[in-house]
Motif scaffolding. Structure first.
Motif, PDB file in Angstrom:
ATOM      1  N   SER A 297      43.268  42.969 -22.567  1.00 30.39           N
ATOM      2  CA  SER A 297      42.393  41.790 -22.593  1.00 30.39           C
ATOM      3  C   SER A 297      42.737  40.899 -23.780  1.00 30.39           C
ATOM      4  N   LEU A 298      43.049  41.525 -24.926  1.00 31.43           N
ATOM      5  CA  LEU A 298      43.414  40.745 -26.116  1.00 31.43           C
ATOM      6  C   LEU A 298      44.710  39.983 -25.893  1.00 31.43           C
ATOM      7  N   SER A 299      45.681  40.641 -25.176  1.00 31.54           N
ATOM      8  CA  SER A 299      46.947  39.961 -24.898  1.00 31.54           C
ATOM      9  C   SER A 299      46.761  38.774 -23.960  1.00 31.54           C
ATOM     10  N   GLU A 300      45.663  38.796 -23.194  1.00 31.03           N
ATOM     11  CA  GLU A 300      45.368  37.681 -22.295  1.00 31.03           C
ATOM     12  C   GLU A 300      44.444  36.652 -22.941  1.00 31.03           C
ATOM     13  N   ASN A 301      44.322  36.754 -24.314  1.00 29.76           N
ATOM     14  CA  ASN A 301      43.503  35.818 -25.091  1.00 29.76           C
ATOM     15  C   ASN A 301      42.022  35.876 -24.730  1.00 29.76           C
ATOM     16  N   LYS A 302      41.575  37.026 -24.221  1.00 27.95           N
ATOM     17  CA  LYS A 302      40.146  37.211 -23.956  1.00 27.95           C
ATOM     18  C   LYS A 302      39.530  37.839 -25.208  1.00 27.95           C
ATOM     19  N   LEU A 303      39.201  36.964 -26.165  1.00 30.03           N
ATOM     20  CA  LEU A 303      38.726  37.445 -27.457  1.00 30.03           C
ATOM     21  C   LEU A 303      37.269  37.910 -27.417  1.00 30.03           C
ATOM     22  N   ASP A 304      36.584  37.740 -26.244  1.00 28.33           N
ATOM     23  CA  ASP A 304      35.189  38.169 -26.143  1.00 28.33           C
ATOM     24  C   ASP A 304      35.030  39.535 -25.477  1.00 28.33           C
TER      25      ASP A 304
END
Length: 924
Positions: A297-304
């Motif tokens: 998720s972090l690699s997909e820029n989903k910081l939430d």
């Protein structure tokens, strides 16, 4: 704790198990092997070091015991008066430490004491033992050497055999340790166990730092350490090798114990690795899968995204840290965006005020200060330093102009090399107008670049709000300020004078040309300021002092700079002011003000310095609209102000332009006068009115312009003195006069004296004496036929050197005349000190004879003064018979003037020499 093999059904679990198992197993094998040998080696080394220390300590003990026994024998010898009777206390000590001892006198044993059956032949020992020191002797009952100490005094010799029990104590050896002491040539001095020759050779061959392995007579493995005991200096004996040996099985017991316990420990560790690997796979598989999902998720820029792990262990902490990291990344992204915006605006905008405003306003994004102060040190131009304040409650931004030295002095109490907290009461004294609210403390943050303070920031911020991100923020500000300073440095180097901080010559030209081109309806004044006699400051007080004075002058001028005016350092001690004006009077007011402020004393380095200035003023459009022409006009006016006495201003005018143009034209004419033949010499005769004959000629320069004809020589020589051409012109006149005089002598026309005028500048030249002597040598003119005419100005600047040079000429036979006597600074005391032969009364006095008794009395006094001083008196400018009769009656010797003859060309002067017509001249 259970191990579930069903966990290995997962591919990730199997992979983790294999990785975990083999990654740990292989290092354990290498570590185990390496650790075993390393630890074994360390244990062996430690035991060897212990054996070495024991060897050294035992050797030092032997040395101490030898020293003590030697000192005991020495004291006994010194306190024994009767050699046949030793004092009881010393006798007791000797019997304690020595087994046998004897005393000899005159090489004869007079007293001895033996305690064993092996009686010594003391008399034989005297023949080969040293006077003082330690020596050994083979025992009759064993291979061990007997150790003796010998001591010689003025009256006797003492010999004593050391007690082996005292010298080789077993108590100092640990269990299982054996001692052997070997002397020179492999001689055994003492061994607790017998050694073979091969063993001794092996032990002596090895280095003292190297352990030696050997086998004793009982086939037991031994390890030995050795140490060399230095005996030469104190006991006149070769070094003893102290060797302590120990059985290897005792020595290596710790290593063997370690070897026996190491293998089971390795096996136990291996089993634990397998067990822990299986458990960790089961225990951590699910948290790892959750973390993997979070990473994706972090690699997909989903910081939430939030990772959910409830294991009540480090994995739960790791999940919490992961979630905190995503939050920090989100916050850091916003924070770095703000920093990027600040840096971008700073780097693209060279306006310090705008940059400061942006920085102070951005601080509110991640902190809650009540107010802030930012000071940016402009190290390249301290004249334009300032600091900035910001109140966040009403978003009020202010900039306050203040010089670098003043602001650093004002804030000196809080300037530190590190960040600190400043009391609000202390800070309120520095900036009293700023609202002080909050917790009563302000935080000080210095910004350094290359070890130098370039800025500092003060925030009214609660201590609890201190954030580590401030460090990054300040670092960004430092980099941005440094980039901005580099731009300012380039601008400063291009447009500012490094010494004074005002604009330089290049920027003056650029600014002036733009201003004059864009404002055709606006009038400007250009003031050219030149400090008077500044060279004297540099010559007497040094250039560094002169630099400080220039900086002080620039600062004082900046403090009195008119509005919208532009100040520049033109070069050296010259400043240029360009200012818009309404009327020419505006420029004169500024010039008067600046003359007054420059004339005020300067206090530098404990000295009071007074200096003035000369100011030239030019106006546009009255004089010109071109910058270069405007500068030239002001320069001309400034030099005119200097020529009128300095410490004044002068306004450029057309008349001045014409005069300067005329001067320039005449300077050019003078440069070509000699080479182009414009210079000629005329000769005015002198008449001895008492003896009634020609007494000499005065050589006078005449200049003939190809278009204008003859030009006044006094005007030209004044220009020649100011432009430095008088030396060449004076020598040219002297050369022509000498050559003409030589021609008249050769043709037997005349052998009288030739007078030549000498400028004060000529006489001040160090080469002038040599130049005159060289001309006399070239032309063959005798010095007694030369008269040099000088004026009183010669003695004003350098009286001592002038008198020395004139005295030198006088010693050669040259006559010295003072021209224009009475018009300068002459006094009786002054005249009597000068090397003079002739006084020439100025024409102004001669022409006043007709005006009455007052003037007649002055001339009589002048003639009387000359006669009383033994000087020849010549009257100039005699034009009437009345003047001639008066001078004859009152004893004047020579005259020259139009009454007899005007200055003549060389041809006319020759005609006069042939026909002087003196009878007609003196006819009543």
């Amino acid at each position: 704790m259970r191990i579930e093999l069903s966990s290995l059904k997962s591919r990730v679990a199997r992979r983790l198990f294999r990785m975990f198992f083999f990654i740990i197993l292989v290092p354990i094998i290498f570590i185990a092997v390496g650790s075993f040998y390393k630890v074994s080696g360390l244990i062996f080394t430690e035991h060897h070091h212990h054996l070495q220390r024991a060897t050294k300590e035992y050797g030092l003990g032997i040395f101490r015991r030898l020293s003590y026994a030697y000192d005991l024998l020495l004291n006994a010898s010194q306190h024994t008066q009767d050699l046949n009777h030793i004092q009881p206390e010393y006798l007791h000590l000797l019997q304690t430490y020595f087994s046998n001892y004897a005393v000899a006198q005159n090489e004869q044993i007079i007293w001895q004491h033996n305690t064993d059956a092996d009686t010594l032949d003391w008399q034989s020992l005297l023949q080969y033992t040293p006077n003082s020191g330690v020596f050994t002797l083979q025992s009759n009952h064993s291979s061990v050497k007997r150790v003796f100490i010998t001591l010689a005094t003025q009256e006797s010799r003492w010999l004593a055999e050391l007690d082996p029990v005292y010298l080789w104590p077993e108590a100092e050896l640990s269990a299982f340790e054996e001692l052997c002491v070997i002397g020179a040539d492999s001689v055994i001095i003492f061994c607790s166990s017998p050694l073979s020759e091969d063993t001794i050779a092996l032990l002596l061959k090895a280095s003292p730092q190297t352990p030696v392995h050997w086998i004793d007579d009982h086939s037991e493995k031994m390890i030995s350490a050795s140490w060399s005991l230095f005996m030469r200096y104190q006991f006149a004996q070769d070094d003893w090798r102290i060797i302590i040996s120990k059985p290897e099985n005792v020595f290596m017991k710790s290593v063997n114990d370690f070897r026996q316990s190491f293998l089971p420990a390795i096996l136990l560790i291996f089993l634990l690795v397998v067990f822990v690997s299986l458990y960790m796979v089961r225990r951590h598989l699910k948290p790892v899968e959750a973390l993997i999902k979070g990473t994706k998720s972090l690699s997909e820029n989903k910081l939430d995204y939030t990772v959910q792990v409830d294991t009540d262990d480090e994995y739960e902490d790791l999940a919490h840290s992961f979630n905190q990291m995503t939050q920090n990344l989100a916050y850091a992204f916003e924070y770095n965006t703000a920093l990027f915006n600040i840096n971008q605006k700073i780097l693209l905008n060279e306006n310090l005020s705008s940059c400061a405003h942006q920085i102070l306003s951005e601080i509110a994004r991640f902190a809650t200060p009540l107010y802030s102060v930012l000071y940016i040190l402009n190290k390249h131009n301290p004249i334009v330093d300032r600091y900035y304040t910001y109140e966040y409650s009403n978003q009020t931004f202010k900039q306050i102009k203040q010089s670098s030295s003043e602001i650093l002095m004002q804030f000196s109490s809080i300037l530190h090399s590190e960040a600190c907290i400043v009391s609000n009461d202390e800070f309120s004294k520095l900036i009293p107008d700023l609202t002080k609210a909050g917790n009563g403390y302000s935080h000080y943050y210095p910004l350094h670049q290359d070890g130098q303070l370039i800025s500092f920031l003060v925030l009214n911020l609660p201590k609890a709000q201190l954030d580590l991100r401030f460090t990054d923020f300040l670092s960004h500000c430092t980099v941005a300020f440094n980039a901005l300073q580099r731009g300012k440095l380039l601008s400063y180097q291009a447009y500012f004078d490094r010494l004074t901080g005002v604009y330089n010559r290049s920027f003056l030209q650029e600014h002036a040309q733009k201003s004059l081109a864009l404002t055709e309806t606006q009038s400007f004044a250009l003031l050219f300021v030149d400090l008077d006699r500044f060279k004297n400051i540099n010559d007497t007080l040094g250039h560094s002092f002169g630099d400080e004075l220039l900086k002080s002058v620039a600062k004082r001028l900046m403090e009195h700079l008119p509005s919208h005016a532009f100040l520049s350092r033109f070069g050296g001690d010259e400043f240029i002011l360009l200012m818009p004006i309404a009327t020419p009077a505006d420029a004169e007011v500024v010039a008067q003000t600046w003359l007054a402020i420059i004339a005020e004393p300067f206090q530098l380095r404990g000295r009071i310095v007074n200096i003035g200035a000369s100011i030239g003023i030019s106006l546009t459009p009255d004089h010109t609209r071109e910058y270069e022409a405007l500068l030239t006009c002001a320069d001309m006016a400034m030099y005119e102000a200097k020529s009128q006495g300095r410490n004044r201003y002068f306004m450029y005018s057309e008349t001045l332009h014409n005069e300067l143009a005329r001067r320039t034209q005449l300077e050019t004419f003078l440069r070509e006068a000699v080479s182009e033949g414009y210079l000629s010499v005329y000769y005015q005769p002198k008449v001895n009115i008492q003896a009634r004959h020609l007494s000499g000629f005065e050589a006078l320069a005449r200049f003939h312009h190809p278009q204008e004809g003859f030009i006044r020589p006094d005007l030209l020589f004044k220009i020649a003195e100011e432009s430095g051409q008088v030396h060449g012109l004076g020598l040219a006149v002297m050369r022509q006069a000498f050559e003409q005089l030589k021609q008249w002598q050769t043709r037997n026309l005349w052998t009288g004296r030739m007078a030549i005028n000498v400028s004060p500048l000529q006489l001040s030249s160090p080469d002038f004496v040599a130049q005159v002597e060289s001309l006399m040598h070239e032309t063959g003119v005798k010095p007694e036929l030369i008269e040099l005419e000088i004026t009183e100005g010669v003695f004003i600047e350098n009286n001592h050197e002038a008198k020395e040079r004139l005295a030198h000429f006088q010693a050669l036979g040259i006559t010295i005349a003072m021209d224009d006597f009475g018009t300068g600074y002459s006094s009786m005391a002054y005249i009597t000190q000068l090397p003079l032969n002739n006084l020439k009364i100025d024409k102004a006095f001669v022409s006043s004879i007709k005006d009455g008794n007052k003037h007649v009395g002055i001339i009589k006094s002048m003639i009387q003064i000359g006669q009383n001083l033994g000087l020849n008196v010549t009257a100039e400018g005699v034009e009437t018979p009345e003047e001639l009769r008066f001078l004859i009656e009152h004893g004047c010797q020579d005259i020259q003037g139009y009454l007899y003859s005007r200055p003549l060309s060389a041809q006319d002067a020759e005609a006069l020499l042939i026909t002087p017509n003196l009878d007609a001249f003196f006819k009543p």
